[in-house]
Write an enzyme that holds these catalytic residues in place. Structure first.
Site, PDB file in Angstrom:
ATOM      1  N   HIS A 121       0.868  -1.181   0.000  1.00  0.00           N
ATOM      2  CA  HIS A 121       0.000   0.000   0.000  1.00  0.00           C
ATOM      3  C   HIS A 121       0.903   1.229   0.000  1.00  0.00           C
ATOM      4  O   HIS A 121       2.006   1.196   0.549  1.00  0.00           O
ATOM      5  CB  HIS A 121      -0.832  -0.061   1.292  1.00  0.00           C
ATOM      6  CG  HIS A 121      -1.890   0.982   1.397  1.00  0.00           C
ATOM      7  ND1 HIS A 121      -1.621   2.275   1.779  1.00  0.00           N
ATOM      8  CD2 HIS A 121      -3.228   0.929   1.200  1.00  0.00           C
ATOM      9  CE1 HIS A 121      -2.748   2.960   1.808  1.00  0.00           C
ATOM     10  NE2 HIS A 121      -3.744   2.173   1.465  1.00  0.00           N
ATOM     11  N   ASP A 198       3.301  -4.088   8.061  1.00  0.00           N
ATOM     12  CA  ASP A 198       2.057  -3.342   7.884  1.00  0.00           C
ATOM     13  C   ASP A 198       0.917  -4.312   8.199  1.00  0.00           C
ATOM     14  O   ASP A 198       0.607  -5.207   7.404  1.00  0.00           O
ATOM     15  CB  ASP A 198       1.991  -2.836   6.437  1.00  0.00           C
ATOM     16  CG  ASP A 198       0.640  -2.226   6.093  1.00  0.00           C
ATOM     17  OD1 ASP A 198      -0.308  -2.367   6.870  1.00  0.00           O
ATOM     18  OD2 ASP A 198       0.546  -1.607   5.010  1.00  0.00           O
ATOM     19  N   GLN A 201      -4.275  -4.987   7.302  1.00  0.00           N
ATOM     20  CA  GLN A 201      -5.262  -5.964   6.818  1.00  0.00           C
ATOM     21  C   GLN A 201      -5.159  -7.307   7.531  1.00  0.00           C
ATOM     22  O   GLN A 201      -5.953  -8.200   7.257  1.00  0.00           O
ATOM     23  CB  GLN A 201      -5.093  -6.179   5.304  1.00  0.00           C
ATOM     24  CG  GLN A 201      -5.306  -4.940   4.465  1.00  0.00           C
ATOM     25  CD  GLN A 201      -6.756  -4.455   4.455  1.00  0.00           C
ATOM     26  OE1 GLN A 201      -7.667  -5.136   4.934  1.00  0.00           O
ATOM     27  NE2 GLN A 201      -6.973  -3.265   3.932  1.00  0.00           N
ATOM     28  N   LYS A 224     -10.325  -0.508  10.707  1.00  0.00           N
ATOM     29  CA  LYS A 224     -10.509  -1.722   9.899  1.00  0.00           C
ATOM     30  C   LYS A 224     -10.860  -2.918  10.783  1.00  0.00           C
ATOM     31  O   LYS A 224     -11.084  -4.016  10.297  1.00  0.00           O
ATOM     32  CB  LYS A 224      -9.247  -2.022   9.103  1.00  0.00           C
ATOM     33  CG  LYS A 224      -8.935  -0.948   8.039  1.00  0.00           C
ATOM     34  CD  LYS A 224      -7.816  -1.391   7.169  1.00  0.00           C
ATOM     35  CE  LYS A 224      -7.162  -0.250   6.418  1.00  0.00           C
ATOM     36  NZ  LYS A 224      -7.975   0.268   5.319  1.00  0.00           N
ATOM     37  N   CYS A 362      -4.779   2.358  -3.701  1.00  0.00           N
ATOM     38  CA  CYS A 362      -3.533   2.917  -3.140  1.00  0.00           C
ATOM     39  C   CYS A 362      -2.345   1.996  -3.404  1.00  0.00           C
ATOM     40  O   CYS A 362      -1.451   1.865  -2.562  1.00  0.00           O
ATOM     41  CB  CYS A 362      -3.658   3.190  -1.646  1.00  0.00           C
ATOM     42  SG  CYS A 362      -4.945   4.348  -1.250  1.00  0.00           S
TER      43      CYS A 362
HETATM   44  N1  7TS Z   1      -1.727  -0.622   4.623  1.00  0.00           N
HETATM   45  C1  7TS Z   1      -2.657  -1.418   4.068  1.00  0.00           C
HETATM   46  C2  7TS Z   1      -2.291  -2.824   3.687  1.00  0.00           C
HETATM   47  C3  7TS Z   1      -3.949  -0.928   3.883  1.00  0.00           C
HETATM   48  O1  7TS Z   1      -4.873  -1.725   3.352  1.00  0.00           O
HETATM   49  C4  7TS Z   1      -4.260   0.409   4.255  1.00  0.00           C
HETATM   50  C5  7TS Z   1      -5.608   1.010   3.983  1.00  0.00           C
HETATM   51  C6  7TS Z   1      -3.259   1.169   4.864  1.00  0.00           C
HETATM   52  C7  7TS Z   1      -2.004   0.630   5.009  1.00  0.00           C
HETATM   53  C8  7TS Z   1      -3.512   2.550   5.356  1.00  0.00           C
HETATM   54  O2  7TS Z   1      -4.340   2.516   6.463  1.00  0.00           O
HETATM   55  P1  7TS Z   1      -4.892   3.862   7.124  1.00  0.00           P
HETATM   56  O3  7TS Z   1      -5.881   3.389   8.133  1.00  0.00           O
HETATM   57  O4  7TS Z   1      -3.732   4.562   7.713  1.00  0.00           O
HETATM   58  O5  7TS Z   1      -5.520   4.630   5.999  1.00  0.00           O
HETATM   59  N2  7TS Z   1      -6.280   0.413   2.913  1.00  0.00           N
HETATM   60  C9  7TS Z   1      -7.367   0.867   2.276  1.00  0.00           C
HETATM   61  C10 7TS Z   1      -7.973   0.145   1.247  1.00  0.00           C
HETATM   62  O6  7TS Z   1      -7.579  -0.931   0.833  1.00  0.00           O
HETATM   63  N3  7TS Z   1      -9.029   0.828   0.798  1.00  0.00           N
HETATM   64  O7  7TS Z   1      -9.131   1.963   1.505  1.00  0.00           O
HETATM   65  C11 7TS Z   1      -8.101   1.996   2.420  1.00  0.00           C
END
Ligand code: 7TS
Length: 408
Positions: A121, A198, A201, A224, A362
């Protein structure tokens, strides 16, 4: 067993969207919230709201207990050794940036290497790209197999004694791939590097254990995993966090402030400058309780079953390409339907009350590797059922008809 009783605890799911019962298949972007979490945040604001770590008044101590209690719950949930290893952040992005900005410059210099994969990501790619640029280090990518997995042989080749940081997602938000973190951590450590994981997920979907995985840093997002937006965490091994400098300075994080010199609080507070995300943390604590009451093994096996069912049903649709490996561990399924633009697929599905995500997720380098400008993605969580998959398949067949494809 995960049952409809669980689904009923998510009030938002009980509505019609565009005249159809809502099917929410976008949990990889953000999950829905159970009543227990909503009530915890409401009750905090109705009864306990105050700033933390300062006043002696009763509300102040209740708020502090609630905030620090949430840290304890999260520490246990991911099996950290101590609450000192849990820094509350705004989410995964902030947590990864904290490592890159604070740990990065002290660990990486000219000629050193940072190893990541092509499917990260942007939140786990750009901070390392920036760090490499600033320090003269080289960013290297572990190549992907045709199904999006990586091999340990390739990892062994890429991770050498020049490597200082290995940064990788436990679970990909696009391909649904689960990486062998424990083995990668061992390879990184053998070469004197740290591993940054990371966990955006993975934490919501599989049991994670910091001591077993032996990762050095691990980032997660509350939103999430059933908690509110705006709260997440960075786990870091205590010795590493002790050695790092804060990147945000101000109230809450100081010990003693002089005119020209100041000292910091001990861990974890030295990294939590300013009034923290108190209500968010309370919500995250309630989310952890909820997940634990059901059991992460139970959630994982429910999702694995659902993913298998989705793979099978989706592969019955002629002209539909599924990306990623078969028999995935988590419920993230990315696909394209012939040459129908994913945004058009998502729009037709939305008219049927089905929410999926379309776009580059992303992950622009991954999209280029897939030779797709964008994809459609259905992502499942504990509240989804096989009926939701059936509705998705029916919706996709309608989409094909709409765009003039013959039925498969
Ligand atoms: N890393 C992964 C693997 C992610 O899926 C996401 C967000 C992030 C980092 C960033 O997370 P945040 O909470 O700091 O924004 N992924 C997604 C997605 O897949 N669709 O919308 C956000």
């Amino acid at each position: 067993m995960i049952s409809n009783a669980i689904r009923e605890q998510f009030p938002i799911l009980n509505q019609n969207v565009n005249g159809h019962p809502l099917v929410y298949l976008d949990s990889a972007a953000t999950s829905q919230k159970p009543r227990q979490v909503i009530e915890a945040v409401k009750s905090y604001y109705e009864w306990d709201n105050a700033n933390v770590h300062r006043g002696v008044h009763t509300l102040g101590s209740r708020a502090t207990d609630a905030y620090e209690g949430a840290r304890e719950k999260l520490a246990k949930f991911i099996n950290a050794r101590s609450t000192k290893e849990i820094i509350f952040t705004r989410g995964t992005t902030t947590a990864l940036n904290l490592v890159a900005s604070s740990y990065g410059p002290s660990a990486v210099g000219e000629g050193d290497e940072i190893v990541i994969t092509l499917m990260e990501h942007h939140s786990n790619l750009i901070p390392w790209q920036q760090l490499a640029k600033k320090t003269g280090a080289t960013l290297k990518y572990i190549p992907l197999q045709p199904d999006g997995t990586i091999t340990l042989e390739d990892a062994e080749k890429m991770i050498t004694d020049k490597t200082k940081i290995v940064a990788i997602a436990y679970v990909s938000n696009v391909m649904g791939v689960t990486h062998p973190i424990k083995e990668l951590a061992a390879i990184a450590h053998r070469n004197g590097a740290v591993i940054v994981v990371d966990g955006a997920q993975s934490t919501p979907h599989v049991k994670v254990d910091m001591q077993d995985l032996d990762c050095d840093f691990y980032a997660l997002s509350g939103h999430k995993m059933l908690a509110p937006t705006g709260i997440g965490a960075l786990y870091g091994k205590r010795a590493l966090l002790e050695s790092m400098e804060p990147i945000e300075f101000g109230g809450e994080m100081i010990d003693d402030v002089g005119l020209y010199e100041s000292t910091w609080k001990e861990l974890p507070w030295k990294f939590e400058g300013g009034t923290p995300i108190i209500a968010g943390a309370v919500g995250l604590g309630a989310a952890v309780d909820f997940l634990q009451e059901i059991g992460m093994d139970e959630i994982h096996s429910h999702e694995k079953q659902l993913a298998a069912y989705a793979e099978q049903r989706l592969s019955e649709i002629d002209g539909l390409t599924i990306y990623g490996p078969r028999n995935r561990e988590v419920g993230v399924v990315t696909f394209n339907l012939g040459d129908v633009h994913p945004h058009d697929v998502a729009t037709v599905l939305d008219a049927e009350g089905i929410a999926i995500r379309a776009g580059h997720h992303c992950c622009q380098p991954l999209m280029r590797w897939l030779e797709a400008s964008s994809t459609a993605r259905a992502s499942f969580y504990l509240y989804n059922t096989e009926q939701d998959v059936d509705r998705l398949v029916d919706g996709l067949i309608k989409t094909k008809e709409y765009f003039g494809y013959e039925l498969g």
